[in-house]
Every structure is written in C-alpha cells, then in structure tokens.
Scaffold this motif. Structure first.
Motif, PDB file in Angstrom:
ATOM      1  N   TRP A  56       0.902  -1.224  -0.029  1.00  0.00           N
ATOM      2  CA  TRP A  56       0.212  -0.015   0.102  1.00  0.00           C
ATOM      3  C   TRP A  56       0.791   1.449  -0.003  1.00  0.00           C
ATOM      4  CZ3 TRP A  56      -3.096  -3.578  -0.891  1.00  0.00           C
ATOM      5  CH2 TRP A  56      -4.478  -3.524  -1.023  1.00  0.00           C
ATOM      6  N   LEU A  57       1.930   1.239   0.956  1.00  0.00           N
ATOM      7  CA  LEU A  57       2.987   2.340   0.744  1.00  0.00           C
ATOM      8  C   LEU A  57       3.410   2.687  -0.469  1.00  0.00           C
ATOM      9  CD1 LEU A  57       4.665   1.743   4.310  1.00  0.00           C
ATOM     10  CD2 LEU A  57       3.117   3.663   3.667  1.00  0.00           C
ATOM     11  N   HIS A  58       3.904   1.447  -0.971  1.00  0.00           N
ATOM     12  CA  HIS A  58       4.563   1.603  -2.616  1.00  0.00           C
ATOM     13  C   HIS A  58       3.614   2.235  -3.395  1.00  0.00           C
ATOM     14  CE1 HIS A  58       7.686   0.852  -5.310  1.00  0.00           C
ATOM     15  NE2 HIS A  58       6.653   0.569  -6.347  1.00  0.00           N
ATOM     16  N   THR A  60       0.901   3.787  -3.107  1.00  0.00           N
ATOM     17  CA  THR A  60       0.149   5.247  -2.872  1.00  0.00           C
ATOM     18  C   THR A  60       1.420   6.161  -3.395  1.00  0.00           C
ATOM     19  OG1 THR A  60      -0.627   6.652  -1.477  1.00  0.00           O
ATOM     20  CG2 THR A  60       1.382   5.751  -0.503  1.00  0.00           C
ATOM     21  N   TRP A  61       2.808   5.831  -3.331  1.00  0.00           N
ATOM     22  CA  TRP A  61       4.043   6.764  -3.629  1.00  0.00           C
ATOM     23  C   TRP A  61       4.139   6.659  -5.105  1.00  0.00           C
ATOM     24  CZ3 TRP A  61       8.775   4.884  -5.245  1.00  0.00           C
ATOM     25  CH2 TRP A  61       9.880   5.797  -5.412  1.00  0.00           C
ATOM     26  N   PHE A  62       3.952   5.396  -5.690  1.00  0.00           N
ATOM     27  CA  PHE A  62       4.268   5.156  -7.021  1.00  0.00           C
ATOM     28  C   PHE A  62       3.324   5.532  -7.997  1.00  0.00           C
ATOM     29  CE2 PHE A  62       5.367   2.748 -10.706  1.00  0.00           C
ATOM     30  CZ  PHE A  62       6.773   2.843 -10.961  1.00  0.00           C
ATOM     31  N   TRP A  63       1.928   5.099  -7.571  1.00  0.00           N
ATOM     32  CA  TRP A  63       0.863   5.092  -8.644  1.00  0.00           C
ATOM     33  C   TRP A  63       0.049   6.334  -8.213  1.00  0.00           C
ATOM     34  CZ3 TRP A  63       1.662   3.275 -13.166  1.00  0.00           C
ATOM     35  CH2 TRP A  63       2.014   2.247 -13.369  1.00  0.00           C
ATOM     36  N   ASN A  64      -0.760   6.308  -7.022  1.00  0.00           N
ATOM     37  CA  ASN A  64      -1.723   6.952  -6.772  1.00  0.00           C
ATOM     38  C   ASN A  64      -1.275   8.422  -6.801  1.00  0.00           C
ATOM     39  OD1 ASN A  64      -4.388   7.242  -5.232  1.00  0.00           O
ATOM     40  ND2 ASN A  64      -3.107   8.413  -4.013  1.00  0.00           N
ATOM     41  N   ASN A  65      -0.351   8.746  -5.995  1.00  0.00           N
ATOM     42  CA  ASN A  65       0.077  10.150  -5.749  1.00  0.00           C
ATOM     43  C   ASN A  65       0.358  10.644  -7.151  1.00  0.00           C
ATOM     44  OD1 ASN A  65       0.038   9.661  -3.154  1.00  0.00           O
ATOM     45  ND2 ASN A  65       2.169  10.162  -2.669  1.00  0.00           N
ATOM     46  N   GLU A  66       0.735  10.050  -8.320  1.00  0.00           N
ATOM     47  CA  GLU A  66       1.422  10.656  -9.543  1.00  0.00           C
ATOM     48  C   GLU A  66      -0.121  10.687 -10.296  1.00  0.00           C
ATOM     49  OE1 GLU A  66       4.790  11.349 -10.859  1.00  0.00           O
ATOM     50  OE2 GLU A  66       4.664  11.592  -8.739  1.00  0.00           O
ATOM     51  N   LEU A  67      -0.834   9.773 -10.234  1.00  0.00           N
ATOM     52  CA  LEU A  67      -2.261   9.737 -11.276  1.00  0.00           C
ATOM     53  C   LEU A  67      -2.936  10.864 -10.629  1.00  0.00           C
ATOM     54  CD1 LEU A  67      -2.802   5.952 -11.466  1.00  0.00           C
ATOM     55  CD2 LEU A  67      -2.036   7.349 -13.287  1.00  0.00           C
ATOM     56  N   ILE A  68      -3.062  11.114  -9.476  1.00  0.00           N
ATOM     57  CA  ILE A  68      -4.150  12.177  -9.017  1.00  0.00           C
ATOM     58  C   ILE A  68      -3.415  13.404  -8.571  1.00  0.00           C
ATOM     59  CG2 ILE A  68      -6.261  10.844  -8.872  1.00  0.00           C
ATOM     60  CD1 ILE A  68      -3.837  11.715  -6.043  1.00  0.00           C
ATOM     61  N   GLN A 438     -12.067  17.341   0.581  1.00  0.00           N
ATOM     62  CA  GLN A 438     -11.523  17.230   1.789  1.00  0.00           C
ATOM     63  C   GLN A 438     -11.290  15.819   1.995  1.00  0.00           C
ATOM     64  OE1 GLN A 438      -9.975  19.192   4.118  1.00  0.00           O
ATOM     65  NE2 GLN A 438     -10.147  20.793   2.637  1.00  0.00           N
ATOM     66  N   LYS A 439     -12.102  15.101   1.448  1.00  0.00           N
ATOM     67  CA  LYS A 439     -12.066  13.418   1.478  1.00  0.00           C
ATOM     68  C   LYS A 439     -10.623  13.075   0.842  1.00  0.00           C
ATOM     69  CE  LYS A 439     -14.285   9.033   0.908  1.00  0.00           C
ATOM     70  NZ  LYS A 439     -15.420   8.319   0.354  1.00  0.00           N
ATOM     71  N   PHE A 440     -10.550  13.603  -0.211  1.00  0.00           N
ATOM     72  CA  PHE A 440      -9.361  13.401  -1.257  1.00  0.00           C
ATOM     73  C   PHE A 440      -8.098  13.638  -0.613  1.00  0.00           C
ATOM     74  CE2 PHE A 440      -6.577  15.130  -4.282  1.00  0.00           C
ATOM     75  CZ  PHE A 440      -6.411  14.358  -5.402  1.00  0.00           C
ATOM     76  N   LEU A 441      -7.993  14.941   0.247  1.00  0.00           N
ATOM     77  CA  LEU A 441      -6.944  15.131   0.847  1.00  0.00           C
ATOM     78  C   LEU A 441      -6.667  14.187   2.040  1.00  0.00           C
ATOM     79  CD1 LEU A 441      -7.120  19.000   1.073  1.00  0.00           C
ATOM     80  CD2 LEU A 441      -5.590  17.564  -0.404  1.00  0.00           C
ATOM     81  N   ALA A 442      -7.602  14.041   2.668  1.00  0.00           N
ATOM     82  CA  ALA A 442      -7.465  12.800   4.131  1.00  0.00           C
ATOM     83  C   ALA A 442      -7.259  11.675   3.461  1.00  0.00           C
ATOM     84  CB  ALA A 442      -9.078  13.001   4.834  1.00  0.00           C
ATOM     85  N   LEU A 443      -7.322  11.258   2.152  1.00  0.00           N
ATOM     86  CA  LEU A 443      -6.817   9.890   1.744  1.00  0.00           C
ATOM     87  C   LEU A 443      -5.362   9.915   1.389  1.00  0.00           C
ATOM     88  CD1 LEU A 443      -9.932   8.912  -0.388  1.00  0.00           C
ATOM     89  CD2 LEU A 443      -9.328   7.856   1.806  1.00  0.00           C
ATOM     90  N   PHE A 444      -4.743  11.176   1.656  1.00  0.00           N
ATOM     91  CA  PHE A 444      -3.249  11.310   1.147  1.00  0.00           C
ATOM     92  C   PHE A 444      -2.628  10.015   2.151  1.00  0.00           C
ATOM     93  CE2 PHE A 444       1.078  12.425   1.794  1.00  0.00           C
ATOM     94  CZ  PHE A 444       1.478  12.856   0.617  1.00  0.00           C
ATOM     95  N   TRP A 445      -1.642   9.382   1.131  1.00  0.00           N
ATOM     96  CA  TRP A 445      -0.980   8.094   1.981  1.00  0.00           C
ATOM     97  C   TRP A 445      -1.908   6.850   2.185  1.00  0.00           C
ATOM     98  CZ3 TRP A 445       3.613   9.074   0.051  1.00  0.00           C
ATOM     99  CH2 TRP A 445       4.732   8.312   0.478  1.00  0.00           C
TER     100      TRP A 445
END
Length: 521
Positions: A56-58, A60-68, A438-445
């Motif tokens: 999950w950590l990988h 969120t860093w590798f895919w999620n954070n870059e896509l959104i 705000q949910k979007f921001l709270a879902l960070f990481w």
C-alpha cells in the motif's frame, strides 16, 4: 526437510521479501504460483499483513500520488506516470501484485477453515475483499467467483471474468459472513503476530464493517445496488455492525523498525524519495494554501508542513508546486524551487502503513447524509464532515514530531482550519465538492483510494497537463488487462471488455465511475 516444505519456505521467503525491497515493481512473483505444504494459517497471516501494508505504501507513492496530482516525477524521463505513460509491463505488475495477495489470502482462508481457526477465517475474508476490491477498482471486471482454483483437483485454469457489479455483490456477501464470524468472539491464538490490532477481534470487526461502508460508498451511484438502505441498516445497528469510532480504531500497521518489520522506505534517501524526482504539485498546493490577491501565502493547511517540505533552495520560502503533466519545455521552469515530500516523516523504519482510517468513515457518512441516503440531512452532514476533517488533522498531528522542524496541531488549529476558506462548511457553495475534496486530501498516503475516489466523484477538478500525450490527455480511467491475460484467457477477457463497452486501454471507464454512470454504461 521435504521437497514440499522447501517449496513452502521459499514461497514464504519471496512473499515476505517483497515488502522490504526497494525495487518492488521488479520483485513481484507470479500470482499463479501456489503456496503448498503443511503450514498453519497463522504462518501466512504475518507476511500478508506486513507486506500488504508495504505494498500500500509503495503504490500510494508510485501510482496514486502521480495519477491524481499529489506529486509529479519531473526530475527526468525515467518515470512518466504523471504524463500517463503506463506500459503493458506496468499493467502486468499491478495485476500480478493484487492477484498474488488475493491468491495467498484465499489459501490462508482454506487453511483456517481446515484448522478450525475462526479468527483467521474471518480476517482472511476481510483481507481478501480489501485486496480484490483494489484489483476490480483498477481493472474493472475480473475473475472472482472462479479465481484461485487452479491448485484444486480439476482446477479452473481459465476463470470467467465476473462483472464488476457481481464482484461487488460477492464482496458484500463475504463481508457479511466475516462480520457474523467476528460476532462469535473467536480467540486470536497468537496476538503477537498482529501488528495492526494485537489480536483484538472487535477492532478487526470494526475494520471489516468500515471497509463495507467504503465499498457501499464506491457503488452508491448505482441505484441497483441498494446502498442507501444498507448504509442505514449499518448505522442503525452499531451492535451488529460496529464501525470505526475514533482514530484509535484506524487500520494502521505498526512497524517496529527492526528488520524485517520495517517500513518500505526505511533506507530510502530524500533524493530517491522525492527531491530528485517526485515533487509536490501545484494542484496540492492550491488545495492546501490560501494565497491573497497580491500573491502572498496567508494561510496553510496544518497537515501540509507534515506531509511536505519547502524547498530549501526556494529563496522566497514559499510553498510551490510543480505542474503535473507538464511538457519537457515547461519542466525547467515549473520545477525551480518546488516543494518536496517530507522524507523525515515518511522514510523512517517504524513509519506506519494505513489501510483505512476513521476520517474516511465520517466523510462517507457526511456524503450519504447530504444526499439523503441516511437520515439527518445537511445538519448531520455538517457534523460528520467536521468530525472527518478533525480526525484527519488529529491523525497527522501525531507525526508532526518527526518533521525536521517539528509541527504541532492543536484543537485551536483545527477550529481555525474548519473556519478557513480552505475548509469552511458555511462558506462552501458546493458542499458535495467540499466533502469530496477534503476527503481526497484526507486519503493522502492510503493506497490507491484517492485515485478511486476521484474517478467516482470527479472531484477535485484536476487540470490535465499539456504533456499528457501518452493517453491522449485523458487521465487513466482504468488499467488495461496484461497481454499474458489476453493471450491465455482471451475469450473470458474479451467478454469482459465487451461488457464494459470499450477496448483494452486506459480510456474505458469502470462500472461504478462517474464517467460510466453519466454516459449510461
């Protein structure tokens, strides 16, 4: 040692190694490789939990954070996910990762039933839904009812692809069954193995039912799923369906920091983690910093200096984001002085991993109340929303101590934030957008959740960069099935694509997404 036990030992070694490697994409093993041998279900639990958290950590860093657009790798052309350059090998890697965990947790479930370990039987069902929900949310229709049966006598080698609606129906059934098992108060026989809840089955039950709310929310745009009635039933029956009640219930995997119980990024330096490539984006800064008409930054979301770090080479000492999806010509200018992820917070051996938190549950209820899916109307929605935002800030406050310049978040800071133009309920003209953003921001990481939620709600409004040529300026709506899947199970995969109404690409929307619903698919 018998050959069977050698296979098991090697298999578990590979499974556990994945969570601790810095090159996760290259070390995924074939999900069709079956763990075999005489082993206790409890022997599979620990690597599934810890490696799952590191996956999950990988991701969120590798895919999620870059896509959104939380981050963008603008330090060169070796990684171009924020430009939507995602290759077939990437699809294969992501497909294999979730499938492998689904396969292994299915095996743990089989063993727990055989060994009459009710606690792990329930946990296996919860974890399988968590892993498989991500597989279907990323790819759409997937094998579910016939998946992972190749190891059985006369096993199924070419499983059918269930529609996403059917996958969700089966996942709901599994969560109901798991909840009933938790209700029997089974003993977790080796609580020292449980790095999340220490064997507390009531907390596992809360996680199971909070996950249920997450998935009900995900498909809430599909009236045929009856999600409003089910959410109401859960909310009105807390003894039957307990859910998260505070941050103390968060699905947080605690790493001791000692090998092998270490965070994915334990030995990652700041350059590799962020400063030489992945920078915070203009989109994130816009959502977390108030800027005056004169260009002065007058207020900052209290979470930002925990999540991020100002570039020490920025002479203006301001938060600056790079441009996600920028062209090569734009890169030099937009990258100058851009802010970074806060490596001091995230790259610690004992930094935790999150599967889900209390804030998300409160955001789910805020949206449901605002839409009339549960009772209370706007008044209840506001209360849930304030609870959600407060919980998110309180969660991050715990980690402010690890920042190079320690950060505190007090109750007064939370009140100030809730009354700021970033988060004020009263000042928001579009409260649905406010909740979603705000949910979007709270879902960070937290894994791929922000990517899933963006496709479901369309919020926040993202600016698609001029350099996103690799998917024709369309933020990927799904990942495509890998070539090996298309080659070895073509009839079933093609049937799934026909049902989804598109080609095997990153432009076909998944069934629950806003795009699919609005287009009538």
């Amino acid at each position: 040692m018998t050959s069977v036990n050698k296979i098991m030992t090697i298999g578990l070694g590979l499974l556990f190694a994945v969570g601790c490697t810095g090159d996760f994409e290259d070390t995924n093993t074939n999900p069709n490789t079956t763990l075999v041998g005489d082993i206790k279900a409890s022997g599979m639990f620990e690597p599934l939990l810890y490696n799952g958290a590191n996956a999950w950590l990988h991701y969120t860093w590798f895919w999620n954070n870059e896509l959104i657009q939380f981050t963008a790798f603008t330090g060169g052309t070796t990684r171009q996910e924020h430009l939507y350059s995602i290759s077939e090998s990437n699809w294969n890697s992501v497909w294999n990762m979730y499938s492998r965990y689904g396969n292994n947790v299915s095996h743990m479930h089989e063993l727990s039933v055989e060994q009459e370990d009710v606690s792990l039987e329930a946990i296996a069902m919860t974890l399988k839904v968590m892993y498989m929900s991500n597989l279907t949310d990323i790819f759409g229709d997937i094998p579910y009812s016939e998946a992972f049966q190749a190891r059985q006598t006369d096993g199924i080698l070419k499983p059918k692809f269930d529609s996403q609606q059917e996958v969700y129906r089966q996942m709901f059934e599994a969560l109901e069954e798991a909840n009933a098992l938790y209700a029997t108060n089974p003993d977790f026989l080796k609580p020292e193995l449980d790095g999340m809840y220490g064997g507390d089955m009531q907390k596992w039950r809360k996680f199971n039912n909070s996950l249920y709310l997450r998935l009900l929310c995900r498909v809430s745009g599909r009236s045929e799923m009856g999600t409003a009635a089910k959410m109401t039933e859960i909310l009105n029956n807390p003894s039957k369906y307990p859910v998260f009640e505070s941050n103390a219930d968060n699905a947080t995997v605690i790493f001791s920091g000692n090998d092998p119980y270490r965070n994915q990024f334990a030995i990652t330096n700041e350059g590799d983690f962020t400063s030489s490539g992945r920078k915070l984006t203009e989109q994130l800064i816009k959502m977390t910093v108030v800027t005056s008409s004169g260009g002065q930054q007058t207020y900052t979301d209290p979470r930002l200096p925990i999540i991020g770090k100002k570039n020490p080479n920025n002479s203006g000492n301001v938060w600056k984001g790079t441009v996600s999806g920028c062209t090569p010509e734009q890169r030099i200018e937009v990258d100058r002085g851009t802010s970074w992820l806060n490596a001091a917070v995230f790259c610690r051996p004992d930094a935790p991993g999150w599967f889900m938190d209390y804030a998300e549950v409160q955001f789910i209820l805020a949206e449901a109340a605002l839409k009339g899916d549960i009772a209370g109307g706007e008044s209840a929605a506001r209360e849930y929303y304030n609870n959600a935002v407060s919980a998110s800030l309180e969660k991050w406050a715990e980690y402010g101590q690890y920042s190079e310049t320690p950060v505190t978040i007090t109750s007064n800071d939370i009140d100030t934030f809730l009354n700021s133009e970033l988060a004020s309920w009263d000042d928001a003209t579009n409260k649905e957008e406010l909740i979603a953003s705000q949910k979007f921001l709270a879902l960070f990481w937290i894994g791929m959740e922000a990517y899933h939620e963006y496709r479901r709600t369309g919020y926040p409004e993202l600016t698609i960069g001029e350099g996103t040529v690799f998917n024709d300026y369309i933020l990927p709506t799904r990942f495509a099935y890998p070539n090996i899947t298309m080659a070895t199970n073509n009839d079933n995969a093609q049937e799934a694509l026909n049902r989804m109404g598109g080609e095997n690409n990153m432009k076909t929307p998944v069934w629950w997404s806003k795009q699919a619903i609005e287009s009538g698919n």
